[in-house]
Structure formats: structure tokens, C-alpha cells
Design a protein around this motif. Structure first.
Motif, PDB file in Angstrom:
ATOM      1  N   ARG A 244       0.816  -1.217   0.000  1.00 21.79           N
ATOM      2  CA  ARG A 244       0.000   0.000   0.000  1.00 21.79           C
ATOM      3  C   ARG A 244       0.848   1.266   0.000  1.00 21.79           C
ATOM      4  O   ARG A 244       0.524   2.249  -0.660  1.00 21.79           O
ATOM      5  CB  ARG A 244      -0.932  -0.019   1.218  1.00 21.79           C
ATOM      6  N   LEU A 245       1.931   1.221   0.744  1.00 19.48           N
ATOM      7  CA  LEU A 245       2.788   2.400   0.841  1.00 19.48           C
ATOM      8  C   LEU A 245       3.468   2.698  -0.492  1.00 19.48           C
ATOM      9  O   LEU A 245       3.503   3.851  -0.947  1.00 19.48           O
ATOM     10  CB  LEU A 245       3.836   2.177   1.928  1.00 19.48           C
ATOM     11  N   ALA A 247       2.468   1.802  -3.484  1.00 25.13           N
ATOM     12  CA  ALA A 247       1.473   2.223  -4.480  1.00 25.13           C
ATOM     13  C   ALA A 247       1.182   3.719  -4.356  1.00 25.13           C
ATOM     14  O   ALA A 247       1.178   4.454  -5.351  1.00 25.13           O
ATOM     15  CB  ALA A 247       0.195   1.411  -4.314  1.00 25.13           C
ATOM     16  N   SER A 248       0.941   4.185  -3.130  1.00 27.66           N
ATOM     17  CA  SER A 248       0.689   5.616  -2.920  1.00 27.66           C
ATOM     18  C   SER A 248       1.931   6.440  -3.223  1.00 27.66           C
ATOM     19  O   SER A 248       1.854   7.524  -3.809  1.00 27.66           O
ATOM     20  CB  SER A 248       0.245   5.865  -1.476  1.00 27.66           C
ATOM     21  N   GLN A 249       3.074   5.918  -2.838  1.00 27.60           N
ATOM     22  CA  GLN A 249       4.346   6.612  -3.049  1.00 27.60           C
ATOM     23  C   GLN A 249       4.598   6.829  -4.533  1.00 27.60           C
ATOM     24  O   GLN A 249       4.971   7.923  -4.966  1.00 27.60           O
ATOM     25  CB  GLN A 249       5.456   5.754  -2.443  1.00 27.60           C
ATOM     26  N   ARG A 250       4.366   5.785  -5.338  1.00 28.66           N
ATOM     27  CA  ARG A 250       4.587   5.898  -6.785  1.00 28.66           C
ATOM     28  C   ARG A 250       3.627   6.897  -7.406  1.00 28.66           C
ATOM     29  O   ARG A 250       3.999   7.688  -8.279  1.00 28.66           O
ATOM     30  CB  ARG A 250       4.425   4.532  -7.456  1.00 28.66           C
ATOM     31  N   THR A 251       2.366   6.854  -6.969  1.00 29.98           N
ATOM     32  CA  THR A 251       1.378   7.784  -7.512  1.00 29.98           C
ATOM     33  C   THR A 251       1.785   9.229  -7.258  1.00 29.98           C
ATOM     34  O   THR A 251       1.719  10.081  -8.151  1.00 29.98           O
ATOM     35  CB  THR A 251      -0.004   7.517  -6.884  1.00 29.98           C
ATOM     36  N   VAL A 252       2.225   9.505  -6.042  1.00 34.06           N
ATOM     37  CA  VAL A 252       2.629  10.867  -5.689  1.00 34.06           C
ATOM     38  C   VAL A 252       3.908  11.262  -6.420  1.00 34.06           C
ATOM     39  O   VAL A 252       4.050  12.402  -6.874  1.00 34.06           O
ATOM     40  CB  VAL A 252       2.811  10.990  -4.165  1.00 34.06           C
ATOM     41  N   ALA A 379       0.345   7.794   7.469  1.00 37.13           N
ATOM     42  CA  ALA A 379       1.055   8.386   6.330  1.00 37.13           C
ATOM     43  C   ALA A 379       0.257   8.263   5.043  1.00 37.13           C
ATOM     44  O   ALA A 379       0.447   9.050   4.107  1.00 37.13           O
ATOM     45  CB  ALA A 379       2.414   7.714   6.160  1.00 37.13           C
ATOM     46  N   LEU A 380      -0.640   7.281   4.970  1.00 43.44           N
ATOM     47  CA  LEU A 380      -1.422   7.050   3.756  1.00 43.44           C
ATOM     48  C   LEU A 380      -2.686   7.900   3.692  1.00 43.44           C
ATOM     49  O   LEU A 380      -3.400   7.865   2.694  1.00 43.44           O
ATOM     50  CB  LEU A 380      -1.814   5.566   3.668  1.00 43.44           C
ATOM     51  N   VAL A 381      -2.953   8.659   4.742  1.00 40.53           N
ATOM     52  CA  VAL A 381      -4.165   9.477   4.778  1.00 40.53           C
ATOM     53  C   VAL A 381      -4.092  10.578   3.722  1.00 40.53           C
ATOM     54  O   VAL A 381      -3.081  11.277   3.604  1.00 40.53           O
ATOM     55  CB  VAL A 381      -4.357  10.104   6.176  1.00 40.53           C
ATOM     56  N   LYS A 382      -5.152  10.726   2.961  1.00 35.60           N
ATOM     57  CA  LYS A 382      -5.236  11.788   1.952  1.00 35.60           C
ATOM     58  C   LYS A 382      -5.729  13.053   2.649  1.00 35.60           C
ATOM     59  O   LYS A 382      -6.925  13.276   2.805  1.00 35.60           O
ATOM     60  CB  LYS A 382      -6.184  11.366   0.831  1.00 35.60           C
ATOM     61  N   ARG A 383      -4.795  13.864   3.061  1.00 33.55           N
ATOM     62  CA  ARG A 383      -5.113  15.027   3.890  1.00 33.55           C
ATOM     63  C   ARG A 383      -5.686  16.162   3.054  1.00 33.55           C
ATOM     64  O   ARG A 383      -5.320  16.348   1.899  1.00 33.55           O
ATOM     65  CB  ARG A 383      -3.863  15.484   4.643  1.00 33.55           C
ATOM     66  N   ASP A 384      -6.575  16.940   3.680  1.00 31.02           N
ATOM     67  CA  ASP A 384      -7.172  18.072   2.975  1.00 31.02           C
ATOM     68  C   ASP A 384      -6.395  19.348   3.294  1.00 31.02           C
ATOM     69  O   ASP A 384      -5.396  19.338   4.011  1.00 31.02           O
ATOM     70  CB  ASP A 384      -8.656  18.224   3.332  1.00 31.02           C
ATOM     71  N   ALA A 385      -6.872  20.465   2.744  1.00 33.76           N
ATOM     72  CA  ALA A 385      -6.138  21.724   2.874  1.00 33.76           C
ATOM     73  C   ALA A 385      -6.055  22.207   4.318  1.00 33.76           C
ATOM     74  O   ALA A 385      -5.091  22.869   4.696  1.00 33.76           O
ATOM     75  CB  ALA A 385      -6.792  22.803   2.003  1.00 33.76           C
ATOM     76  N   PHE A 386      -7.065  21.886   5.126  1.00 31.91           N
ATOM     77  CA  PHE A 386      -7.023  22.312   6.526  1.00 31.91           C
ATOM     78  C   PHE A 386      -5.876  21.619   7.260  1.00 31.91           C
ATOM     79  O   PHE A 386      -5.113  22.244   7.995  1.00 31.91           O
ATOM     80  CB  PHE A 386      -8.345  21.992   7.216  1.00 31.91           C
ATOM     81  N   GLN A 387      -5.750  20.314   7.048  1.00 31.15           N
ATOM     82  CA  GLN A 387      -4.688  19.571   7.722  1.00 31.15           C
ATOM     83  C   GLN A 387      -3.312  19.978   7.206  1.00 31.15           C
ATOM     84  O   GLN A 387      -2.362  20.106   7.971  1.00 31.15           O
ATOM     85  CB  GLN A 387      -4.918  18.068   7.522  1.00 31.15           C
TER      86      GLN A 387
END
Length: 572
Positions: A244-245, A247-252, A379-387
Motif C-alpha cells: 500500500r505504501l 502504491a501511494s508513493q509511486r502515484t505521488v 502516512a497514507l491518509v489523503k489530507r485536505d487543505a485544513f490539515q
């Protein structure tokens, strides 16, 4: 030719004759520094922030490599354009392959329309999560009515400013400077945060500098402090979180690389140079300005953003989430975001018993998971602009951080909408072969603006900031079209004639361009493979592959037809 261009041209010619071009380049490239330093886009911001969250400072090298590749290819198209004075779309169609020319143009228009969507989303996110919550406000909410009203206002305002830009009015210049000042404000703040964190000893300079060295193993392995965290787990837990890490890492990583130089930037650059009246004497200045006026500020700004995000979020976990008591853990502000991943981990462990285990028991098992696993889930959380605005808190405090970050993100998104609408207007002019046509320009502007406004219905979810990542991934799939086309143009005697580089210069050009093309192809291939393995979007892979096959066939036919036509027209 304007008096300014004529004066600059004379200065360059004299400097070239005297062999003192550096001083002339520095004198004429000053505006490029200021502009590029204040035009950090929403995609670059989102990509840099998430790079810091996932990889800490270990991924600083990525955007340096990406912008270097981009500068090489932009230098190539600028060399061709300034050497020939021809519009690239026309030159590609007539001298190389119309399939490549139309592919480049259509890909640019598609990128404009798709990339507009997350820009509207970023603007709404900044208003909803940051600006509308100041003074105890509750935000705008996720209602369709609120989104539609705000989106309509943004669309009308952007369209009005595009009209002002076309007319070159003073009001347009005022809004341009105002938006740039908002962006410059948040950029300066990120730089200040990075300096403050380094001064306070919160950033390990040794690790930071080591992050400037490319590490291609990060395409397939966790990186930063999370690599050690994952390695310390049991084999089954390590395998679960690594998948999972990575996969997200590559996407970013792909998204961050794509936002360094997007395919629509490759379209805008040559046409803007033609509009300025630049020609052969400006070739050296164009390369110098790209290298120093775009690359250096971009690297400095994005590096500061990565450092700030790393200090705030990388390998960080709040006390509530780390608790083994379910009630306490549920108080964490990101519990709902990490819950699906942690439940999936528990169900994987339960295997066949997962269907027989009730939800309450599963949640208890989630709370009992080791803290290390919760760290990775965070670390995998898709954070929004507030965070993400909390990255500025060390310098400004929470309230001012929300204000500055909100204004800056809104300025980035809004200015990007305007630029994308303008580029699309120019692209539509090329489509119909009318470089000065008003109707196709207006049509292109409206298509891009309305496509972006459709984000209200096409995309949903709490982490609207994440939309920038998806759009950038799509952009990386399209970028090789432009890079391969520019490579062919730089090696075309038909286009460049006597200006075709020869000897060692040609070897250097081809080596640099070859590396850039290979990098773009590798990133595009990875993006396509990731789509193939994305169970949440089963239709993505066959759709992408079908389009690639159709387009590949068109390119082959284009080369075959041109060769056949040349043989028929050549004297026997």
C-alpha cells in the motif's frame, strides 16, 4: 517588432559579438526569476506536500530530476521555434507526422480540461477548510448547492479576467499582480518554515542533503523513516503495508514529476515566444532563462515545501491514534481516514474468519494493532487543505497558518484556471488553423472552464486536495507524446535545415533528450501499470490501453503515409 524586442535583440547581438553573453542574459532574464518564483501551481504544491508526508526529505531529488528533464525538452522546442520562426503544430504536421502533431495538440487540450477540475476543487477546499473556518466558522460544507454557487462565481470571475487579459487592460495587470502576491506570500512562508525548522535543529541536514541524491529503489520500496518502520514489522505486516505504501508513493512521485513541466507548458512556451517576437539571437537567452529563471526557483520552493511537510507529518502519529483503547483511538482527528486501511489489515490477518467476526471485535483488533502499523496508516491518509495548512504553524501559529495557506492555495488554483483557459483558447485556434480567430479562442476558453466546473458532479470525497494528484498522473501519461515529438524535431533536417546541431553538440542534445524521453516513458509506463492494478477503477486500464493502441496505429500510419508520399513525389 516592438521597440523593446528590437532593443533586446541589439543587446544580445552585441553581447554575442563581444563574447560577453552572460551579463546580457542576467540583465534580460530578471523578470523570469520573479515570475517563476511566484507561480507555484496547485499541483506542484500538492505533489510536494505529499512527497514530504510519505518520504520525508528522502524524495527531494525527484523534482530536481523532473525539472531538469523538463528544461532540456523545453530548451529543445524553444531552439526549434526560434531557429525556424514556424508554429510547432504546423511544422510537426507537415515535416514529421500529423498524428504526432494532433496527438500533442489534443493531449494539451485534454490536459487543460482535466487539470482545470482540481483547480476549482483546490479553490473550494481553501475556502471551505481554511478561510470559511476563521473566527469560529463552520466552513461551506459538502452540499452540491454550495459547491455549485462557488464554482459558478469562480468560473465567471476567471472568464472575466481572461477577457481582460486578451484586451491587455490595466485591471488585468492588477489582478495578475494581486494573485501573484497571494502565491508569493505562501511561498515565502514555506521558505521561512524550512529555515526555522533547520535553525531549531528539527531537520537533520545530513538526511536532507542525502535526499538530493537520486534513489530509484523508491519506485518499489518504502522510503524515509517509514522504510525502517516497515522493516521492523512481522513478515506478513511488512508485506501488507509495503504494497500500500509503495502504491501511494509511486502515484505521488509520478504526479510531482508531471507537475514540474506539464504537456500544456510545452504548448504554451513556443507560442508565447513567437508572440514576443523572439528569433535566433534569443536562443541562448531562452535556455538560460529556463535553467535559471524556472528551474532554480522551482527547486528551492518545492524543496522548502517538502521539508515543511516532512517535519509536520512524516512518520508522525497523534497520541489518540497510538492508543490501544478503542474509545481513545476514535478521538483521533484522522481515525475515520485510517479506519479502512486498518480494518483491511485486520481482515487479512483473520483470513477466512473475517466474515464470521462482528464489526465491534474487528475494531477492537484495530486498536490492538502495533503503533508502527498505525504510523504507516497515518502516512497514507489523503489530507485536505485544513490539515496541510498545519505545515505553516511552526512559523505563523494555527490561525494565521490557516489564513495564509488558504489565501495562497486559492490564489494558486484561481490563477491556474485562468492560465489553463487561455492555453485552451490558443489550442483551439490551432485546431481550426486560425491563429488570430476570436470564435475558436472563446470556444476553447469556455470548454476548459466548463470542464473544470464539472468537478462538482464528477468527483466527490472529503480530500479534494488529492484531486491534483490524479490529474497529474494522467498528465504524465500524455507527456511522452510531446517529448518524443520534440526529439524528432531536433533531429529533423527538413525542419531545422542548416541550424540542425552537428558533431558533439548533436551528441549532447540527443543524450540529454534521450534521458528525458526515457524518464517520461518509464513514468508513464508505471502510471499505466498502476492503473491496471487499481481494483477501485477497473475500467481505467482497458480504456488507457485501447487509446494507446489506436493512437499508436495512427502514428505508424502517419509515418508510412509520409514515406510513401515522399517516394511518389521524388524524381525517379
Amino acid at each position: 517588432m516592438s521597440d523593446t524586442v528590437r532593443s533586446d535583440r541589439a543587446l544580445l547581438l552585441q553581447a554575442q559579438a563581444d563574447g560577453k553573453t552572460l551579463s546580457a542574459y542576467i540583465k534580460l532574464s530578471g523578470p523570469g526569476w520573479l515570475q517563476s518564483a511566484t507561480t507555484l501551481g496547485g499541483g506542484s504544491l500538492a505533489g510536494s506536500l505529499f512527497l514530504g508526508v510519505l518520504g520525508g526529505t528522502s524524495l527531494l531529488w525527484l523534482q530536481i530530476v523532473a525539472i531538469t528533464m523538463g528544461v532540456v525538452m523545453l530548451s529543445a522546442i524553444s531552439y526549434v521555434t526560434l531557429s525556424t520562426g514556424r508554429r510547432p503544430f504546423d511544422a510537426i504536421n507537415k515535416e514529421i507526422n500529423p498524428a504526432l502533431g494532433w496527438g500533442w495538440l489534443i493531449a494539451t487540450a485534454m490536459a487543460n480540461m482535466i487539470w482545470c477540475m482540481p483547480q476549482y476543487s483546490l479553490c473550494y477546499d481553501a475556502l471551505d477548510k481554511n478561510l470559511a473556518t476563521l473566527g469560529g466558522g463552520t466552513g461551506l460544507g459538502d452540499g452540491v448547492v454550495a459547491k455549485s454557487l462557488v464554482t459558478a462565481c469562480i468560473f465567471l470571475a476567471a472568464g472575466w479576467i481572461v477577457l481582460l487579459n486578451v484586451r491587455q487592460s490595466r485591471a488585468a495587470k492588477f489582478f495578475d499582480h494581486f494573485l501573484k502576491s497571494l502565491i508569493a506570500m505562501v511561498v515565502v512562508c514555506f521558505f521561512g518554515v524550512a529555515v526555522l525548522l533547520i535553525a531549531q535543529g528539527q531537520i537533520d541536514l545530513r538526511l536532507t542533503f542525502s535526499g538530493l541524491i537520486p534513489d530509484f529503489s523508491q519506485w518499489r520500496m518504502p522510503t524515509g523513516e517509514l522504510r525502517d518502520v516497515v522493516d521492523s514489522m512481522s513478515p506478513d505486516a511488512s508485506a501488507f503495508w509495503t504494497e500500500r505504501l509503495v502504491a501511494s508513493q509511486r502515484t505521488v512521485m509520478i504526479a510531482a514529476a508531471a507537475t514540474a513541466v506539464g504537456i500544456n507548458m510545452t504548448f504554451l512556451l513556443p507560442y508565447s515566444m513567437i508572440a514576443r517576437g523572439w528569433d535566433k539571437p534569443f536562443r541562448g537567452l531562452a535556455r538560460f532563462d529556463l535553467a535559471t529563471g524556472m528551474a532554480i526557483p522551482f527547486v528551492l520552493v518545492t524543496s522548502c515545501v517538502v521539508i515543511a511537510a516532512s517535519a509536520s507529518f512524516h512518520n508522525r502519529i497523534d497520541d489518540q491514534l497510538a492508543s490501544s483503547e478503542l474509545g481513545e483511538m476514535q478521538k483521533s482527528p484522522i481515525f475515520d481516514a485510517v479506519k479502512p486501511a486498518l480494518l483491511s489489515r485486520v481482515e487479512t490477518t483473520l483470513a477466512e474468519e473475517a466474515h464470521q467476526t462482528d464489526a465491534r471485535t474487528k475494531l477492537a483488533l484495530v486498536a490492538a494493532l502495533p503503533t508502527e502499523e498505525k504510523r504507516v496508516a497515518a502516512a497514507l491518509v489523503k489530507r485536505d487543505a485544513f490539515q496541510l495548512s498545519l505545515t505553516l504553524a511552526p512559523l505563523l501559529g494555527d490561525t494565521n497558518a490557516k489564513l495564509v495557506f488558504g489565501l495562497g492555495v486559492f490564489g494558486m488554483g484561481f490563477s491556474s484556471i485562468i492560465i489553463l483557459m487561455l492555453i485552451n483558447g490558443y489550442a483551439f485556434r490551432e485546431m481550426v488553423g486560425s491563429p488570430e480567430g476570436t470564435l475558436p479562442f472563446v470556444a476553447g476558453v469556455l470548454v476548459a472552464g466548463l470542464s473544470g466546473a464539472s468537478w462538482v458532479w464528477l468527483w466527490s470525497g472529503g480530500a479534494k486536495f488529492w484531486l491534483a494528484i490524479f490529474a497529474s498522473t494522467f498528465g504524465m501519461m500524455l507527456l511522452p507524446i510531446a517529448y518524443i515529438t520534440f526529439f524528432l524535431m531536433m533531429n529533423s533536417k527538413r525542419i531545422l535545415g542548416d541550424d540542425l546541431p552537428t558533431g558533439i553538440r548533436r551528441w549532447i542534445w540527443n543524450l540529454a533528450m534521450g534521458i528525458s524521453v526515457a524518464g517520461a516513458l518509464a513514468a508513464a509506463y508505471t502510471a499505466i501499470v498502476d492503473k491496471a492494478n487499481d481494483a477501485s477503477q477497473p475500467a481505467a486500464f482497458p480504456t488507457v490501453v485501447s487509446l494507446l493502441v489506436i493512437y499508436g496505429g495512427a502514428v505508424v500510419f502517419g509515418f508510412w503515409y509520409r514515406l510513401k508520399h515522399e517516394k511518389q513525389s521524388s524524381p525517379s
